[in-house]
Design an enzyme around this catalytic site. Structure first.
Site, PDB file in Angstrom:
ATOM      1  N   ARG A  70       0.857  -1.198   0.000  1.00  0.00           N
ATOM      2  CA  ARG A  70       0.000   0.000   0.000  1.00  0.00           C
ATOM      3  C   ARG A  70       0.889   1.243   0.000  1.00  0.00           C
ATOM      4  O   ARG A  70       1.854   1.316   0.772  1.00  0.00           O
ATOM      5  CB  ARG A  70      -0.887  -0.025   1.249  1.00  0.00           C
ATOM      6  CG  ARG A  70      -1.934   1.068   1.298  1.00  0.00           C
ATOM      7  CD  ARG A  70      -2.778   0.926   2.562  1.00  0.00           C
ATOM      8  NE  ARG A  70      -3.515  -0.322   2.593  1.00  0.00           N
ATOM      9  CZ  ARG A  70      -3.895  -0.951   3.706  1.00  0.00           C
ATOM     10  NH1 ARG A  70      -3.591  -0.456   4.892  1.00  0.00           N
ATOM     11  NH2 ARG A  70      -4.574  -2.083   3.647  1.00  0.00           N
ATOM     12  N   ARG A 179      -2.423   0.290  18.194  1.00  0.00           N
ATOM     13  CA  ARG A 179      -3.130  -0.311  17.057  1.00  0.00           C
ATOM     14  C   ARG A 179      -3.060   0.682  15.896  1.00  0.00           C
ATOM     15  O   ARG A 179      -2.486   1.761  16.018  1.00  0.00           O
ATOM     16  CB  ARG A 179      -4.598  -0.562  17.477  1.00  0.00           C
ATOM     17  CG  ARG A 179      -5.358  -1.596  16.670  1.00  0.00           C
ATOM     18  CD  ARG A 179      -4.871  -3.011  16.875  1.00  0.00           C
ATOM     19  NE  ARG A 179      -5.753  -3.985  16.244  1.00  0.00           N
ATOM     20  CZ  ARG A 179      -5.713  -4.308  14.966  1.00  0.00           C
ATOM     21  NH1 ARG A 179      -4.853  -3.726  14.162  1.00  0.00           N
ATOM     22  NH2 ARG A 179      -6.543  -5.220  14.483  1.00  0.00           N
ATOM     23  N   LYS A 180      -3.685   0.322  14.793  1.00  0.00           N
ATOM     24  CA  LYS A 180      -3.704   1.231  13.645  1.00  0.00           C
ATOM     25  C   LYS A 180      -4.324   2.571  14.050  1.00  0.00           C
ATOM     26  O   LYS A 180      -5.135   2.630  15.001  1.00  0.00           O
ATOM     27  CB  LYS A 180      -4.489   0.610  12.492  1.00  0.00           C
ATOM     28  CG  LYS A 180      -5.954   0.409  12.792  1.00  0.00           C
ATOM     29  CD  LYS A 180      -6.731  -0.104  11.592  1.00  0.00           C
ATOM     30  CE  LYS A 180      -6.635  -1.594  11.425  1.00  0.00           C
ATOM     31  NZ  LYS A 180      -7.609  -2.130  10.434  1.00  0.00           N
ATOM     32  N   GLY A 435     -15.948  -8.465   2.213  1.00  0.00           N
ATOM     33  CA  GLY A 435     -15.813  -9.914   2.285  1.00  0.00           C
ATOM     34  C   GLY A 435     -15.709 -10.470   3.681  1.00  0.00           C
ATOM     35  O   GLY A 435     -15.610 -11.686   3.875  1.00  0.00           O
ATOM     36  N   CYS A 440     -13.069  -3.237   5.216  1.00  0.00           N
ATOM     37  CA  CYS A 440     -12.198  -2.330   4.454  1.00  0.00           C
ATOM     38  C   CYS A 440     -13.001  -1.590   3.387  1.00  0.00           C
ATOM     39  O   CYS A 440     -12.620  -0.510   2.961  1.00  0.00           O
ATOM     40  CB  CYS A 440     -11.062  -3.114   3.807  1.00  0.00           C
ATOM     41  SG  CYS A 440      -9.971  -3.870   5.019  1.00  0.00           S
ATOM     42  N   GLY A 441     -14.100  -2.176   2.959  1.00  0.00           N
ATOM     43  CA  GLY A 441     -14.969  -1.515   1.979  1.00  0.00           C
ATOM     44  C   GLY A 441     -16.033  -0.645   2.624  1.00  0.00           C
ATOM     45  O   GLY A 441     -16.981  -0.222   1.957  1.00  0.00           O
TER      46      GLY A 441
END
Lengths: 540, 67
Positions: A70, A179-180, A435, A440-441
């Site tokens: 990414r 974390r992120k 999914g 993420c979407g």
């Protein structure tokens, strides 16, 4: 002054990843990757593979030596040289595949460890980086892709995006967060940087200070999606643009020093904010920043959901931007290279990636727009997409993602195309397909969200989806609600035609999908879904 | 190996969530079926079995099941 890792004093309260990060900072992996590029994939220890994220790299499914990378694109700003460099990497190493993400980044697939030194080098030459695009650190800064050209922005946020990015990128004071950590900043009055789903967000505001109206920001903390979505909370402070970095550093320091490190599943900032509440969080913040003015007047008046397709006037007289639809964010390196050429020929080389997986060509003199619209590439990557294709978003899915349960990218593209053939609508419907629950979407903010699962049937294992309706950000932000009943993937077209047909036939003139859902309620959609599922069951 | 979260609906409309450790989705369904067979006496008939989430397996990982 370097910080003290206070959490290291109680190692028994740290999860395995935290212990690993204490032994080796995530950023140390970058140097190691140069070594692994010589010694090969088989030489990489498992623990080090998990740190590859700090270099912006994940192993792709099925973990056979290929990687996803990414690349950070703060606020989506790209110049044509950068776009050409990205296109070259895709063409030479990534099977000519480029995905634009829901955080304005770009992703490559099919990369091998031997290639990373050259890729890092190519990115650095055009001032791009994959470093800290993933991992427990501040990721790319999401912003208004129209910053600087937007007639609907309070002021240009470009310098503040750069300051934030420069402050955090490769800064070892913040490379070990729990974390992120996701930051957004925008002065668009239409919330184009999706403030409420970020850990830290700056949104446009004004306040009268010493008799003068000052433009600046309001601050939101603790938003995020994934399996436990949470809308960010607004603090009672006003931040002048010159203090954005101070405040961001303070919020990030609080996360670093007080965030939870015992269990990874509740380490995101949203858990700390939910526990403390915005008031306590603000008290701690002011301890670090000094006194800040109280909240002013919010300038966000709506939500454009990050869509800019079509030809639009910029705030600079005589200049236009052209927003192009990249179906589900996927294009070839060859197409990206052609976009770079078009940006040079018709504009000043400016491109902008959007959090809706689309792209904008900026700074086009009005007299050149018509010629641009005749270019061959714009037949597929078009400024005038059909409704469903225009507003379809998808995560990566099982094609490359280890956590996904179902294929999403091609399915969402096909499904949108099918709906475009079947249904004509005067109002857009934003469809997001994911999914797995990690989203993420961004399934939760869609008009209609589709979340994948796997069903065991008499004919074997089949892909299926849950349906959620009525998500929105901006004023009255709310996540979409789940309808009861699981839909086999093969039945999705028929089910969606039924649900959207219900909207089309019943809606009032000019009523948006969200307004319709709010008026009729989810129960009305549930009735429709029950009926179509019963018909499908009868037909089997 | 992954931890799989499997939602189960029985023919009597009752529901359960089964967590299994397995290396693939196919095997996860098989293991979940085995756990269900082992768990009920008299046996319950499964109407629908769905994998809704998976996580890479590691010490301390799990799912929270709301009751």
């Amino acid at each position: 002054m370097p910080y003290q890792a206070t959490w290291a004093k109680t190692p028994e309260k740290l999860n395995k990843t935290e212990l690993l990060k204490l032994e080796k900072d995530g950023l140390d992996i970058i140097e190691d990757i140069y070594r692994y590029a010589k010694t090969g994939y088989e030489s990489i220890p498992e623990d080090d593979k998990s740190l590859f994220k700090w270099a912006g790299i994940y192993e792709q499914r099925p973990k056979d030596g290929h990687f996803m990378m990414r690349v950070r694109i703060p606020s989506g700003r790209l110049n044509s040289d950068q776009a050409r460099a990205l296109a070259g990497i895709a063409r030479d190493y990534g099977r000519d595949l480029v995905d634009i993400t829901t955080r304005q980044a770009v992703q490559f697939h099919w990369l091998r460890v031997e290639q990373f030194p050259d890729i890092f080098d190519r990115l650095a030459k055009v001032d791009l980086s994959s470093f800290e695009a993933c991992g427990d650190c501040p990721r790319t800064i999401v912003g208004n892709p129209l910053a600087g050209i937007d007639p609907h922005e309070l002021f240009d946020t470009t310098p503040y995006v750069k300051q934030l990015s420069d402050t955090f990128l490769l800064n070892r004071d913040f490379s070990n967060l729990p974390r992120k950590y996701k930051i957004s900043i925008s002065a668009s009055i239409y919330n184009s940087a999706h403030a409420e789903i970020n850990d830290l967000a700056f949104t446009p505001a004004v306040k009268v200070i010493d008799g003068q109206e000052v433009a600046g920001f309001h601050v939101w903390v603790g938003g995020g999606l994934s399996a436990k979505p949470y809308l960010a909370k607004q603090l009672d402070i006003f931040v002048v643009p010159e203090r954005v970095v101070d405040v961001a550093v303070a919020v990030t320091s609080i996360f670093r020093d007080y965030g939870y490190r015992e269990k990874r599943h509740n380490a995101r900032l949203k858990y700390l904010v939910a526990d403390w509440g915005p008031e306590k969080f603000q008290e701690k913040l002011v301890e670090l920043t000094g006194e800040l003015p109280s909240r002013g007047e919010d300038k966000i008046i709506g939500w454009n959901a990050g869509y800019f397709t079509g030809v639009h006037q910029q705030k600079q007289p005589g200049l236009s931007y052209v927003g192009l639809c990249v179906p589900v964010g996927r294009l070839s390196g060859t197409e990206l290279e052609e976009l770079a050429r078009l940006a040079d020929v018709y504009g000043d080389g400016s491109l902008r990636t959007c959090n809706t997986q689309n792209i904008v060509i900026a700074n086009i003199p009005n007299e050149k727009v018509e010629a641009l619209l005749q270019e061959k590439l714009l037949e597929r990557i078009t400024p005038y997409p059909k409704h469903f294709t225009a507003f379809a978003v998808s995560c990566t899915g099982t094609e490359f993602c280890n956590l996904a349960l179902v294929e999403t990218k091609e399915r969402m593209r096909w499904l949108a195309e099918y709906l475009d053939q079947e249904i004509e609508l005067d109002e857009p419907i934003r469809l997001h397909m994911v999914g797995c629950p990690n989203s993420c979407g961004q399934r939760q903010i869609a008009d209609i969200g589709l979340q994948g699962s796997l069903v065991k049937t008499g004919d074997g294992m089949k892909e299926a989806f849950d349906i959620y309706i009525g998500g929105t950000l901006g004023p009255n932000a709310r996540f979409n609600e789940k309808l009861s009943g699981r839909i086999l993937a093969d039945d999705l077209p028929r089910v969606l035609v039924a649900l959207i047909g219900f909207f089309k036939e019943t809606k009032e003139r000019g009523e948006s999908f969200l307004q319709f859902v709010q008026r009729v309620g989810t129960a009305a959609f549930q009735e429709q879904l029950d009926a179509v599922l019963a018909q499908l069951a009868d037909a089997r | 190996m992954f931890l799989y979260r499997v939602e189960v609906t029985y023919t009597d409309r009752s529901r359960a969530e089964v967590i299994v450790l397995q290396e693939s989705e196919e095997k996860a369904f098989k293991s979940a079926g085995g756990q269900i067979e082992h768990h009920y006496l008299p046996p319950k008939k499964v109407q629908e079995m769905v994998i809704v989430e998976k996580k890479p397996a590691a010490a301390g990982r799990g799912f929270v099941i709301d009751l």
